[in-house]
Write a protein that holds these residues in place. Structure first.
Motif, mmCIF file in Angstrom:
data_model
loop_
_atom_site.group_PDB
_atom_site.id
_atom_site.type_symbol
_atom_site.label_atom_id
_atom_site.label_comp_id
_atom_site.label_asym_id
_atom_site.label_seq_id
_atom_site.Cartn_x
_atom_site.Cartn_y
_atom_site.Cartn_z
ATOM 1 N N UNK A 150 0.844 -1.186 0.000
ATOM 2 C CA UNK A 150 0.000 0.000 0.000
ATOM 3 C C UNK A 150 0.886 1.246 0.000
ATOM 4 N N UNK A 151 0.295 2.383 -0.313
ATOM 5 C CA UNK A 151 1.044 3.634 -0.315
ATOM 6 C C UNK A 151 1.654 3.900 1.058
ATOM 7 N N UNK A 152 0.880 3.634 2.113
ATOM 8 C CA UNK A 152 1.404 3.829 3.473
ATOM 9 C C UNK A 152 2.580 2.899 3.735
ATOM 10 N N UNK A 153 2.450 1.636 3.335
ATOM 11 C CA UNK A 153 3.537 0.677 3.553
ATOM 12 C C UNK A 153 4.786 1.062 2.760
ATOM 13 N N UNK A 154 4.584 1.586 1.554
ATOM 14 C CA UNK A 154 5.729 2.055 0.764
ATOM 15 C C UNK A 154 6.455 3.188 1.482
ATOM 16 N N UNK A 155 5.672 4.126 1.982
ATOM 17 C CA UNK A 155 6.283 5.268 2.682
ATOM 18 C C UNK A 155 7.003 4.810 3.946
ATOM 19 N N UNK A 156 6.400 3.840 4.642
ATOM 20 C CA UNK A 156 7.016 3.324 5.862
ATOM 21 C C UNK A 156 8.313 2.585 5.553
ATOM 22 N N UNK A 157 8.314 1.754 4.514
ATOM 23 C CA UNK A 157 9.532 1.011 4.171
ATOM 24 C C UNK A 157 10.622 1.961 3.683
ATOM 25 N N UNK A 158 10.242 3.015 2.953
ATOM 26 C CA UNK A 158 11.234 4.010 2.520
ATOM 27 C C UNK A 158 11.855 4.701 3.735
ATOM 28 N N UNK A 159 11.009 5.009 4.723
ATOM 29 C CA UNK A 159 11.514 5.646 5.946
ATOM 30 C C UNK A 159 12.476 4.718 6.672
ATOM 31 N N UNK A 160 12.143 3.420 6.724
ATOM 32 C CA UNK A 160 13.033 2.451 7.362
ATOM 33 C C UNK A 160 14.383 2.393 6.665
ATOM 34 N N UNK A 161 14.352 2.438 5.331
ATOM 35 C CA UNK A 161 15.596 2.383 4.563
ATOM 36 C C UNK A 161 16.467 3.599 4.859
ATOM 37 N N UNK A 162 15.861 4.771 4.825
ATOM 38 C CA UNK A 162 16.628 6.000 5.053
ATOM 39 C C UNK A 162 17.187 6.063 6.475
#
Length: 364
Positions: A47-59
Protein backbone atom coordinates in the motif's frame (compact mmCIF):
# COMPACT_ATOMS: atom_id res chain seq x y z
CA UNK A 1 6.26 -5.07 -19.38
CA UNK A 2 8.10 -4.37 -22.62
CA UNK A 3 6.05 -1.21 -23.23
CA UNK A 4 2.80 -3.04 -23.98
CA UNK A 5 -0.23 -0.72 -23.76
CA UNK A 6 -2.39 -0.47 -20.63
CA UNK A 7 -5.53 1.64 -20.35
CA UNK A 8 -6.93 2.59 -16.97
CA UNK A 9 -10.68 2.45 -16.44
CA UNK A 10 -12.88 5.27 -15.09
CA UNK A 11 -10.34 8.06 -15.29
CA UNK A 12 -8.83 10.50 -17.77
CA UNK A 13 -12.34 11.05 -19.02
CA UNK A 14 -13.26 14.01 -16.81
CA UNK A 15 -10.70 16.66 -16.17
CA UNK A 16 -7.73 14.34 -16.81
CA UNK A 17 -7.65 13.24 -13.18
CA UNK A 18 -5.07 10.70 -12.15
CA UNK A 19 -6.25 7.62 -10.20
CA UNK A 20 -6.28 8.09 -6.42
CA UNK A 21 -2.89 7.24 -4.93
CA UNK A 22 -4.27 5.68 -1.73
CA UNK A 23 -5.70 2.67 -3.58
CA UNK A 24 -3.72 -0.57 -3.74
CA UNK A 25 -5.36 -1.89 -6.93
CA UNK A 26 -6.63 -0.29 -10.13
CA UNK A 27 -8.80 -1.75 -12.90
CA UNK A 28 -7.42 -1.44 -16.41
CA UNK A 29 -7.29 -3.10 -19.83
CA UNK A 30 -4.17 -4.65 -21.32
CA UNK A 31 -3.16 -5.62 -24.84
CA UNK A 32 -0.12 -7.12 -26.52
CA UNK A 33 -1.31 -6.30 -30.05
CA UNK A 34 -3.38 -3.06 -29.61
CA UNK A 35 -6.47 -4.94 -30.87
CA UNK A 36 -7.47 -7.52 -28.27
CA UNK A 37 -7.87 -5.94 -24.85
CA UNK A 38 -8.12 -7.95 -21.63
CA UNK A 39 -9.42 -6.75 -18.26
CA UNK A 40 -6.55 -6.64 -15.76
CA UNK A 41 -5.69 -5.39 -12.32
CA UNK A 42 -2.70 -3.17 -11.62
CA UNK A 43 -1.60 -3.88 -8.05
CA UNK A 44 0.89 -2.22 -5.78
CA UNK A 45 3.38 -4.56 -4.11
CA UNK A 46 2.53 -2.67 -0.92
CA UNK A 47 0.00 0.00 0.00
CA UNK A 48 1.04 3.63 -0.32
CA UNK A 49 1.40 3.83 3.47
CA UNK A 50 3.54 0.68 3.55
CA UNK A 51 5.73 2.06 0.76
CA UNK A 52 6.28 5.27 2.68
CA UNK A 53 7.02 3.32 5.86
CA UNK A 54 9.53 1.01 4.17
CA UNK A 55 11.23 4.01 2.52
CA UNK A 56 11.51 5.65 5.95
CA UNK A 57 13.03 2.45 7.36
CA UNK A 58 15.60 2.38 4.56
CA UNK A 59 16.63 6.00 5.05
CA UNK A 60 16.81 5.82 8.85
CA UNK A 61 18.79 2.57 8.69
CA UNK A 62 21.59 4.55 7.10
CA UNK A 63 21.16 7.49 9.49
CA UNK A 64 19.80 9.58 6.64
CA UNK A 65 17.01 12.13 6.72
CA UNK A 66 13.36 11.27 6.13
CA UNK A 67 14.06 11.18 2.40
CA UNK A 68 17.11 9.74 0.69
CA UNK A 69 18.23 7.81 -2.37
CA UNK A 70 16.60 4.44 -1.68
CA UNK A 71 18.71 2.72 -4.32
CA UNK A 72 22.01 4.11 -3.02
CA UNK A 73 21.26 3.10 0.57
CA UNK A 74 20.27 -0.44 -0.39
CA UNK A 75 23.30 -0.81 -2.63
CA UNK A 76 25.54 0.00 0.32
CA UNK A 77 24.13 -2.68 2.63
CA UNK A 78 26.16 -5.70 3.66
CA UNK A 79 23.54 -8.07 2.25
CA UNK A 80 23.54 -6.50 -1.19
CA UNK A 81 27.34 -6.53 -1.32
CA UNK A 82 27.12 -10.29 -0.78
CA UNK A 83 24.62 -10.48 -3.63
CA UNK A 84 27.01 -8.62 -5.90
CA UNK A 85 29.80 -11.08 -5.15
CA UNK A 86 27.59 -14.15 -5.63
CA UNK A 87 27.16 -16.07 -8.86
CA UNK A 88 24.40 -18.27 -7.48
CA UNK A 89 21.38 -17.51 -5.32
CA UNK A 90 21.90 -19.47 -2.10
CA UNK A 91 20.07 -19.74 1.22
CA UNK A 92 22.43 -17.42 3.08
CA UNK A 93 21.55 -14.59 0.67
CA UNK A 94 17.86 -14.73 1.59
CA UNK A 95 18.15 -15.58 5.28
CA UNK A 96 15.82 -13.64 7.62
CA UNK A 97 13.69 -12.26 4.77
CA UNK A 98 10.08 -12.21 6.03
CA UNK A 99 8.30 -14.06 3.22
CA UNK A 100 7.02 -17.61 3.90
CA UNK A 101 8.35 -18.49 0.43
CA UNK A 102 11.90 -18.10 1.75
CA UNK A 103 11.38 -19.50 5.22
CA UNK A 104 13.06 -22.81 4.39
CA UNK A 105 14.23 -22.63 0.77
CA UNK A 106 15.89 -25.54 -1.01
CA UNK A 107 18.63 -24.93 -3.56
CA UNK A 108 16.30 -26.34 -6.21
CA UNK A 109 13.73 -23.64 -5.41
CA UNK A 110 16.33 -20.86 -5.39
CA UNK A 111 17.69 -22.01 -8.74
CA UNK A 112 14.14 -21.93 -10.12
CA UNK A 113 13.79 -18.31 -8.98
CA UNK A 114 16.85 -17.34 -11.03
CA UNK A 115 15.78 -19.35 -14.08
CA UNK A 116 12.17 -18.10 -14.06
CA UNK A 117 12.75 -14.45 -13.10
CA UNK A 118 10.89 -12.72 -15.92
CA UNK A 119 12.61 -9.33 -15.61
CA UNK A 120 15.87 -10.85 -16.88
CA UNK A 121 16.33 -12.84 -20.07
CA UNK A 122 16.75 -16.56 -19.34
CA UNK A 123 20.34 -17.53 -20.13
CA UNK A 124 19.69 -21.22 -19.57
CA UNK A 125 21.75 -21.17 -16.39
CA UNK A 126 21.04 -21.15 -12.65
CA UNK A 127 23.90 -18.69 -12.25
CA UNK A 128 23.29 -14.95 -11.96
CA UNK A 129 26.27 -13.89 -14.06
CA UNK A 130 23.95 -12.32 -16.65
CA UNK A 131 22.20 -10.22 -13.97
CA UNK A 132 23.19 -6.57 -13.83
CA UNK A 133 23.60 -4.87 -10.44
CA UNK A 134 20.18 -3.32 -10.85
CA UNK A 135 18.66 -6.71 -11.75
CA UNK A 136 20.01 -8.17 -8.52
CA UNK A 137 18.78 -5.25 -6.45
CA UNK A 138 15.32 -5.41 -8.00
CA UNK A 139 15.05 -9.14 -7.30
CA UNK A 140 16.26 -8.74 -3.72
CA UNK A 141 13.84 -5.87 -3.10
CA UNK A 142 10.88 -7.85 -4.50
CA UNK A 143 11.77 -10.90 -2.41
CA UNK A 144 11.91 -8.65 0.65
CA UNK A 145 8.65 -6.76 0.08
CA UNK A 146 6.18 -9.12 -1.63
CA UNK A 147 6.93 -12.47 -3.28
CA UNK A 148 3.56 -12.63 -5.06
CA UNK A 149 4.98 -11.74 -8.52
CA UNK A 150 7.85 -14.20 -8.00
CA UNK A 151 5.47 -17.10 -7.30
CA UNK A 152 3.45 -16.24 -10.43
CA UNK A 153 6.65 -16.42 -12.48
CA UNK A 154 7.86 -19.65 -10.87
CA UNK A 155 4.60 -21.55 -11.32
CA UNK A 156 2.60 -20.07 -14.24
CA UNK A 157 -1.02 -20.97 -14.79
CA UNK A 158 -0.25 -21.98 -18.38
CA UNK A 159 1.65 -24.95 -16.93
CA UNK A 160 -1.38 -26.07 -14.91
CA UNK A 161 -0.69 -24.27 -11.63
CA UNK A 162 -3.67 -22.59 -9.89
CA UNK A 163 -2.07 -19.15 -10.11
CA UNK A 164 -2.78 -16.12 -12.28
CA UNK A 165 -0.82 -15.15 -15.35
CA UNK A 166 1.93 -12.60 -14.76
CA UNK A 167 1.78 -9.89 -17.44
CA UNK A 168 4.67 -7.84 -16.08
CA UNK A 169 5.68 -5.10 -13.69
CA UNK A 170 6.77 -1.51 -13.62
CA UNK A 171 8.43 -0.10 -10.55
CA UNK A 172 6.35 -1.10 -7.54
CA UNK A 173 3.26 -2.33 -9.40
CA UNK A 174 2.43 -5.54 -11.24
CA UNK A 175 -0.23 -6.44 -13.82
CA UNK A 176 -2.36 -9.59 -13.57
CA UNK A 177 -5.74 -10.71 -15.02
CA UNK A 178 -8.90 -9.45 -13.34
CA UNK A 179 -11.01 -11.95 -11.42
CA UNK A 180 -14.12 -11.97 -9.24
CA UNK A 181 -13.15 -12.47 -5.57
CA UNK A 182 -14.61 -15.47 -3.79
CA UNK A 183 -16.42 -13.31 -1.23
CA UNK A 184 -18.81 -12.21 -3.99
CA UNK A 185 -20.17 -15.76 -4.17
CA UNK A 186 -21.21 -16.24 -0.53
CA UNK A 187 -24.81 -15.49 -1.59
CA UNK A 188 -24.63 -17.01 -5.08
CA UNK A 189 -26.83 -19.84 -6.36
CA UNK A 190 -26.31 -23.24 -4.76
CA UNK A 191 -24.80 -24.79 -7.89
CA UNK A 192 -22.17 -22.02 -8.07
CA UNK A 193 -21.38 -22.30 -4.36
CA UNK A 194 -20.93 -26.07 -4.62
CA UNK A 195 -18.62 -25.73 -7.61
CA UNK A 196 -16.44 -23.07 -5.96
CA UNK A 197 -16.25 -25.01 -2.70
CA UNK A 198 -15.16 -28.13 -4.60
CA UNK A 199 -12.52 -26.17 -6.52
CA UNK A 200 -11.19 -24.71 -3.26
CA UNK A 201 -10.58 -28.17 -1.89
CA UNK A 202 -9.22 -29.45 -5.20
CA UNK A 203 -6.71 -26.59 -5.43
CA UNK A 204 -5.66 -27.07 -1.83
CA UNK A 205 -5.15 -30.78 -2.49
CA UNK A 206 -2.96 -30.00 -5.53
CA UNK A 207 -0.73 -27.80 -3.38
CA UNK A 208 0.48 -30.86 -1.50
CA UNK A 209 0.43 -33.30 -4.42
CA UNK A 210 2.10 -32.15 -7.64
CA UNK A 211 4.65 -33.38 -10.16
CA UNK A 212 7.45 -31.13 -8.86
CA UNK A 213 7.08 -32.52 -5.32
CA UNK A 214 6.72 -29.10 -3.68
CA UNK A 215 4.42 -28.60 -0.71
CA UNK A 216 2.76 -25.18 -0.91
CA UNK A 217 1.32 -24.06 2.40
CA UNK A 218 -0.88 -21.15 3.45
CA UNK A 219 0.76 -19.04 6.15
CA UNK A 220 -2.58 -17.24 6.39
CA UNK A 221 -5.73 -17.05 4.31
CA UNK A 222 -8.43 -14.50 3.42
CA UNK A 223 -11.39 -14.35 1.07
CA UNK A 224 -9.67 -11.95 -1.32
CA UNK A 225 -7.00 -14.58 -1.92
CA UNK A 226 -9.08 -16.55 -4.43
CA UNK A 227 -11.05 -15.47 -7.47
CA UNK A 228 -12.77 -16.81 -10.58
CA UNK A 229 -12.64 -15.96 -14.26
CA UNK A 230 -15.80 -15.57 -16.32
CA UNK A 231 -15.63 -19.26 -17.25
CA UNK A 232 -16.00 -20.20 -13.58
CA UNK A 233 -12.49 -21.53 -12.98
CA UNK A 234 -11.03 -20.67 -9.58
CA UNK A 235 -7.48 -19.39 -9.07
CA UNK A 236 -5.30 -18.26 -6.20
CA UNK A 237 -5.07 -14.52 -6.82
CA UNK A 238 -2.79 -13.53 -3.94
CA UNK A 239 0.23 -15.76 -3.28
CA UNK A 240 2.03 -13.38 -0.90
CA UNK A 241 1.29 -15.56 2.12
CA UNK A 242 2.16 -18.88 0.48
CA UNK A 243 5.23 -20.77 1.61
CA UNK A 244 6.98 -23.67 -0.12
CA UNK A 245 8.66 -26.73 1.33
CA UNK A 246 10.68 -28.92 -1.02
CA UNK A 247 9.70 -32.55 -0.37
CA UNK A 248 12.41 -33.73 -2.74
CA UNK A 249 15.15 -32.88 -0.25
CA UNK A 250 16.97 -35.68 1.53
CA UNK A 251 15.71 -34.44 4.90
CA UNK A 252 12.08 -34.75 5.87
CA UNK A 253 11.80 -30.97 5.75
CA UNK A 254 14.34 -28.30 5.02
CA UNK A 255 14.94 -26.39 8.25
CA UNK A 256 14.53 -22.66 8.16
CA UNK A 257 17.63 -20.56 7.68
CA UNK A 258 18.27 -18.27 10.62
CA UNK A 259 20.49 -15.23 10.59
CA UNK A 260 20.75 -11.68 11.76
CA UNK A 261 18.05 -9.31 10.61
CA UNK A 262 18.74 -6.22 8.54
CA UNK A 263 16.74 -3.55 6.77
CA UNK A 264 15.56 -6.06 4.12
CA UNK A 265 14.05 -8.17 6.91
CA UNK A 266 11.76 -5.35 8.00
CA UNK A 267 10.51 -3.67 4.81
CA UNK A 268 7.17 -5.49 4.68
CA UNK A 269 6.57 -6.34 8.32
CA UNK A 270 7.58 -5.88 11.90
CA UNK A 271 11.16 -7.04 12.45
CA UNK A 272 9.92 -9.16 15.33
CA UNK A 273 7.54 -11.17 13.14
CA UNK A 274 7.72 -14.85 14.08
CA UNK A 275 6.83 -17.50 11.51
CA UNK A 276 5.95 -21.11 12.25
CA UNK A 277 9.05 -23.34 12.05
CA UNK A 278 9.08 -25.41 8.86
CA UNK A 279 9.27 -28.69 10.73
CA UNK A 280 5.96 -27.94 12.47
CA UNK A 281 3.99 -27.19 9.31
CA UNK A 282 1.53 -30.01 8.61
CA UNK A 283 -0.16 -30.80 5.32
CA UNK A 284 -3.42 -30.54 7.25
CA UNK A 285 -2.80 -26.83 7.95
CA UNK A 286 -4.08 -25.75 4.54
CA UNK A 287 -7.35 -27.63 4.88
CA UNK A 288 -7.96 -26.36 8.41
CA UNK A 289 -7.70 -22.77 7.17
CA UNK A 290 -9.84 -23.35 4.09
CA UNK A 291 -12.57 -25.19 6.01
CA UNK A 292 -12.62 -22.76 8.93
CA UNK A 293 -12.22 -19.41 7.16
CA UNK A 294 -13.75 -19.92 3.70
CA UNK A 295 -15.88 -23.04 3.36
CA UNK A 296 -17.83 -22.26 6.52
CA UNK A 297 -18.99 -19.02 4.84
CA UNK A 298 -19.83 -20.80 1.61
CA UNK A 299 -21.57 -23.94 2.88
CA UNK A 300 -23.26 -23.19 6.22
CA UNK A 301 -27.09 -23.32 6.00
CA UNK A 302 -27.06 -23.52 2.18
CA UNK A 303 -28.74 -26.93 1.70
CA UNK A 304 -32.08 -26.17 3.34
CA UNK A 305 -33.94 -28.39 0.89
CA UNK A 306 -31.86 -31.38 2.01
CA UNK A 307 -31.31 -31.40 5.80
CA UNK A 308 -29.50 -34.76 5.68
CA UNK A 309 -27.00 -33.44 3.13
CA UNK A 310 -26.47 -30.27 5.18
CA UNK A 311 -25.85 -32.41 8.26
CA UNK A 312 -23.18 -34.41 6.42
CA UNK A 313 -21.48 -31.26 5.19
CA UNK A 314 -21.59 -29.68 8.65
CA UNK A 315 -19.97 -32.78 10.13
CA UNK A 316 -17.12 -32.81 7.62
CA UNK A 317 -16.65 -29.05 8.01
CA UNK A 318 -16.43 -29.37 11.78
CA UNK A 319 -13.83 -32.14 11.51
CA UNK A 320 -11.62 -30.43 8.94
CA UNK A 321 -11.80 -27.08 10.78
CA UNK A 322 -10.70 -28.40 14.16
CA UNK A 323 -6.95 -27.89 14.65
CA UNK A 324 -7.01 -29.99 17.81
CA UNK A 325 -7.63 -33.17 15.82
CA UNK A 326 -4.92 -35.28 14.21
CA UNK A 327 -3.71 -34.44 10.71
CA UNK A 328 -5.04 -37.78 9.50
CA UNK A 329 -8.60 -36.95 10.64
CA UNK A 330 -8.41 -33.50 9.03
CA UNK A 331 -7.18 -34.84 5.69
CA UNK A 332 -9.80 -37.60 5.60
CA UNK A 333 -12.62 -35.18 6.45
CA UNK A 334 -11.48 -32.77 3.74
CA UNK A 335 -11.32 -35.61 1.22
CA UNK A 336 -14.81 -36.86 2.17
CA UNK A 337 -16.16 -33.31 1.84
CA UNK A 338 -14.50 -32.90 -1.56
CA UNK A 339 -16.00 -36.14 -2.85
CA UNK A 340 -19.44 -35.21 -1.50
CA UNK A 341 -19.30 -31.81 -3.21
CA UNK A 342 -18.08 -33.40 -6.43
CA UNK A 343 -21.20 -35.59 -6.50
CA UNK A 344 -23.38 -32.48 -6.14
CA UNK A 345 -21.83 -30.47 -8.98
CA UNK A 346 -24.05 -29.79 -11.98
CA UNK A 347 -22.96 -30.10 -15.60
CA UNK A 348 -24.15 -26.81 -17.02
CA UNK A 349 -22.98 -24.41 -19.78
CA UNK A 350 -22.61 -21.81 -17.02
CA UNK A 351 -19.40 -23.59 -16.01
CA UNK A 352 -17.53 -23.03 -19.23
CA UNK A 353 -14.21 -24.24 -17.87
CA UNK A 354 -15.55 -27.83 -17.71
CA UNK A 355 -18.42 -27.81 -20.20
CA UNK A 356 -19.16 -29.73 -22.41
CA UNK A 357 -16.44 -32.14 -21.19
CA UNK A 358 -18.52 -32.91 -18.09
CA UNK A 359 -21.23 -34.35 -20.37
CA UNK A 360 -18.95 -36.93 -21.90
CA UNK A 361 -16.22 -37.60 -19.32
CA UNK A 362 -17.43 -39.28 -16.16
CA UNK A 363 -16.32 -37.47 -13.02
CA UNK A 364 -14.98 -34.41 -14.89
Amino acid sequence: MNCTPVRFENWLSAGLKLPPSHKKTYFANYTADTENWKPVVISRLQSKFQNELSDWKICTSASKKVTCSIENVLRGTERFQKWLAADRLTADLVQSLPSPLLRCPSQRLLDRIVRRYAEVRDSGSVLMRHFTERDKLRLLYTLSVNTHPIVLQLFPGIEGWPFLRYFGSCGRVIVTPRTNPIREFYTASLEVIVDIAYQLLQITHSLKNNDLNYFFYYASIHDNMFGTFEDGRLYITDTSTIGIIDKQEDKEFVQEIKGKKDVFSCLASDCELQLTPCGKISEAQNFIMVCRDLLSNLLTDKFKSSPSLQKQIDTFLRLCSDDSLSANVTLKAADWLMQLLKSQRSCDPHFEYRYPECKYVKGY
